[in-house]
Design a protein around this motif. Structure first.
Motif, PDB file in Angstrom:
ATOM      1  N   PHE A  73      48.602  41.871  38.514  1.00  0.00           N
ATOM      2  CA  PHE A  73      49.507  40.901  37.897  1.00  0.00           C
ATOM      3  C   PHE A  73      49.704  41.212  36.413  1.00  0.00           C
ATOM      4  O   PHE A  73      50.834  41.246  35.899  1.00  0.00           O
ATOM      5  N   VAL A  74      48.617  41.477  35.717  1.00  0.00           N
ATOM      6  CA  VAL A  74      48.678  41.768  34.283  1.00  0.00           C
ATOM      7  C   VAL A  74      49.353  43.123  34.028  1.00  0.00           C
ATOM      8  O   VAL A  74      50.107  43.276  33.063  1.00  0.00           O
ATOM      9  N   ILE A  75      49.100  44.096  34.882  1.00  0.00           N
ATOM     10  CA  ILE A  75      49.749  45.414  34.722  1.00  0.00           C
ATOM     11  C   ILE A  75      51.266  45.275  34.809  1.00  0.00           C
ATOM     12  O   ILE A  75      52.006  45.861  34.004  1.00  0.00           O
ATOM     13  N   ILE A  76      51.746  44.495  35.769  1.00  0.00           N
ATOM     14  CA  ILE A  76      53.192  44.298  35.918  1.00  0.00           C
ATOM     15  C   ILE A  76      53.759  43.583  34.686  1.00  0.00           C
ATOM     16  O   ILE A  76      54.818  43.970  34.154  1.00  0.00           O
ATOM     17  N   LEU A  77      53.063  42.552  34.215  1.00  0.00           N
ATOM     18  CA  LEU A  77      53.513  41.853  33.011  1.00  0.00           C
ATOM     19  C   LEU A  77      53.491  42.773  31.793  1.00  0.00           C
ATOM     20  O   LEU A  77      54.388  42.710  30.938  1.00  0.00           O
ATOM     21  N   ILE A 103      50.456  38.811  28.493  1.00  0.00           N
ATOM     22  CA  ILE A 103      49.382  39.177  29.425  1.00  0.00           C
ATOM     23  C   ILE A 103      48.110  38.346  29.233  1.00  0.00           C
ATOM     24  O   ILE A 103      47.256  38.317  30.119  1.00  0.00           O
ATOM     25  N   PHE A 104      47.975  37.652  28.094  1.00  0.00           N
ATOM     26  CA  PHE A 104      46.812  36.801  27.871  1.00  0.00           C
ATOM     27  C   PHE A 104      47.213  35.338  28.034  1.00  0.00           C
ATOM     28  O   PHE A 104      48.049  34.834  27.280  1.00  0.00           O
ATOM     29  N   TYR A 105      46.639  34.674  29.007  1.00  0.00           N
ATOM     30  CA  TYR A 105      47.024  33.292  29.262  1.00  0.00           C
ATOM     31  C   TYR A 105      45.792  32.400  29.325  1.00  0.00           C
ATOM     32  O   TYR A 105      44.670  32.856  29.552  1.00  0.00           O
ATOM     33  N   ILE A 131      37.378  33.025  38.384  1.00  0.00           N
ATOM     34  CA  ILE A 131      37.580  34.482  38.364  1.00  0.00           C
ATOM     35  C   ILE A 131      38.685  34.839  37.374  1.00  0.00           C
ATOM     36  O   ILE A 131      38.563  35.809  36.609  1.00  0.00           O
ATOM     37  N   ALA A 132      39.771  34.055  37.378  1.00  0.00           N
ATOM     38  CA  ALA A 132      40.851  34.279  36.415  1.00  0.00           C
ATOM     39  C   ALA A 132      40.328  34.147  34.989  1.00  0.00           C
ATOM     40  O   ALA A 132      40.657  34.963  34.107  1.00  0.00           O
ATOM     41  N   ASN A 137      38.850  36.534  29.810  1.00  0.00           N
ATOM     42  CA  ASN A 137      37.938  36.641  28.665  1.00  0.00           C
ATOM     43  C   ASN A 137      37.432  38.063  28.477  1.00  0.00           C
ATOM     44  O   ASN A 137      37.303  38.543  27.340  1.00  0.00           O
ATOM     45  N   MET A 138      37.141  38.738  29.581  1.00  0.00           N
ATOM     46  CA  MET A 138      36.743  40.143  29.478  1.00  0.00           C
ATOM     47  C   MET A 138      37.880  40.966  28.873  1.00  0.00           C
ATOM     48  O   MET A 138      37.658  41.829  28.011  1.00  0.00           O
ATOM     49  N   PHE A 139      39.094  40.685  29.310  1.00  0.00           N
ATOM     50  CA  PHE A 139      40.258  41.493  28.954  1.00  0.00           C
ATOM     51  C   PHE A 139      40.682  41.269  27.507  1.00  0.00           C
ATOM     52  O   PHE A 139      40.928  42.222  26.761  1.00  0.00           O
TER      53      PHE A 139
END
Length: 307
Positions: A73-77, A103-105, A131-132, A137-139
């Motif tokens: 999902f984040v890669i596409i965004l 990409i950060f929500y 999980i989201a 937070n990791m990202f």
């Protein structure tokens, strides 16, 4: 209208109360925003991530399936926001901030309460939101910081600088101690809980203080475009992914709603420390959070209708 009123009262209300307190304190005391950002990045974020990962309880297969969904999902965004940035000819720093706003929500202090409200504490739905939150937070405290440093200092210096970040070691420690089931004494766990519990409040306080210092500039078209990408394109992308992967029921609803959250408060926090243009990041968080009162309500309605 009832759902909109409920979300405004139960979710948006507390968020803006904390922001208002930060706004008032900045006006009255002229807080040091750089120090606030450092407290968030070097103290609260490592403790929060360590605490979340150390206590996480997921089955391996389910965790990685949901985790993969959010990664894709984040890669596409990311690709979409990069293309848009090139089309409107953003400079490197503004391009990075624009991409980060998409990409950060806000999966934590916004996403968790929304999930609890919609699904009434359903453990499956809440595990998806956790999980989201873990992924975001990791990202944000890895790639997010790296991308801003790279935009200003170059890729090599940014990479070397990241290995000095305590977030990386909090992340690794949390995962390893969890996997090997290492018990920790209370004099470690209790402070970790204190730190984790304080992160949301201090992050929102910092955002409110940042808002007090910015001047809304002309030419907010880029900010408005970032809102379209985050709040409208995000859920649309998630919807098509759900259809393609054949996901159904509560899992589909939880993923769809999780995709609709506004831009993360922490994107503004790290921009304050690492960007030359923190005002842009603060404005995207502010406007995104305001607009989400309407868009998130619509997404909740569509989630119940479509899945």
């Amino acid at each position: 209208m009832a759902e909109l009123s409920l979300i405004l009262r139960e979710i948006i209300g507390p968020v803006f109360v904390m922001m208002l307190l930060g706004f008032i304190m900045q006006i009255k005391f002229k807080l040091d925003l750089s120090t606030l950002a450092k407290i968030n990045i070097y103290f609260l974020a490592p403790g929060f991530i360590f605490n979340a990962l150390y206590h996480a309880e997921f089955s391996g297969g389910f965790f990685f399936k949901i985790f993969f969904f959010f990664v894709l999902f984040v890669i596409i965004l990311f690709i979409l926001s990069r293309l848009l940035g090139k089309i409107i000819k953003l400079d490197r720093n503004r391009q990075t901030l624009f991409t980060n706003s998409a990409i950060f929500y806000n999966s934590g202090n916004y996403g968790i309460p929304v999930n609890a409200l919609v699904f009434q504490g359903n453990p499956l739905a809440m595990s998806i939101q956790v999980i989201a939150l873990t992924f975001q937070n990791m990202f944000i405290f890895s790639y997010g910081i790296f991308s801003l440093r790279a935009a200003n200092k170059g890729t090599l210096k940014a990479m070397l600088g990241y290995f000095r970040m305590p977030v990386l070691y909090g992340l690794l420690a949390g995962i390893l101690l969890n996997v090997f089931n290492v018990p920790l004494p209370d004099f470690v766990l209790v402070p970790a809980n204190y730190i984790a519990d304080s992160m949301i409040a201090i992050a929102l306080l910092t955002l409110g203080a940042q808002v007090a210092t910015i001047k809304l500039t002309k030419g907010l078209s880029i900010v408005y475009l970032s809102l379209v990408v985050r709040l409208i394109c995000g859920p649309l992308i998630a919807y098509f992914m759900i259809i393609v992967f054949g996901i159904e029921g509560i899992t589909a609803q939880a993923l769809f709603i999780a995709s609709a959250m506004p831009t993360s408060v922490n994107s503004s926090v790290i921009a304050q420390e690492y960007s030359d243009d923190p005002a842009f990041a603060t404005q995207t968080v502010l406007f995104s959070t305001l607009a989400s009162a309407v868009t998130v309500t619509v997404v909740i309605y569509l989630a119940r209708l479509l899945f």
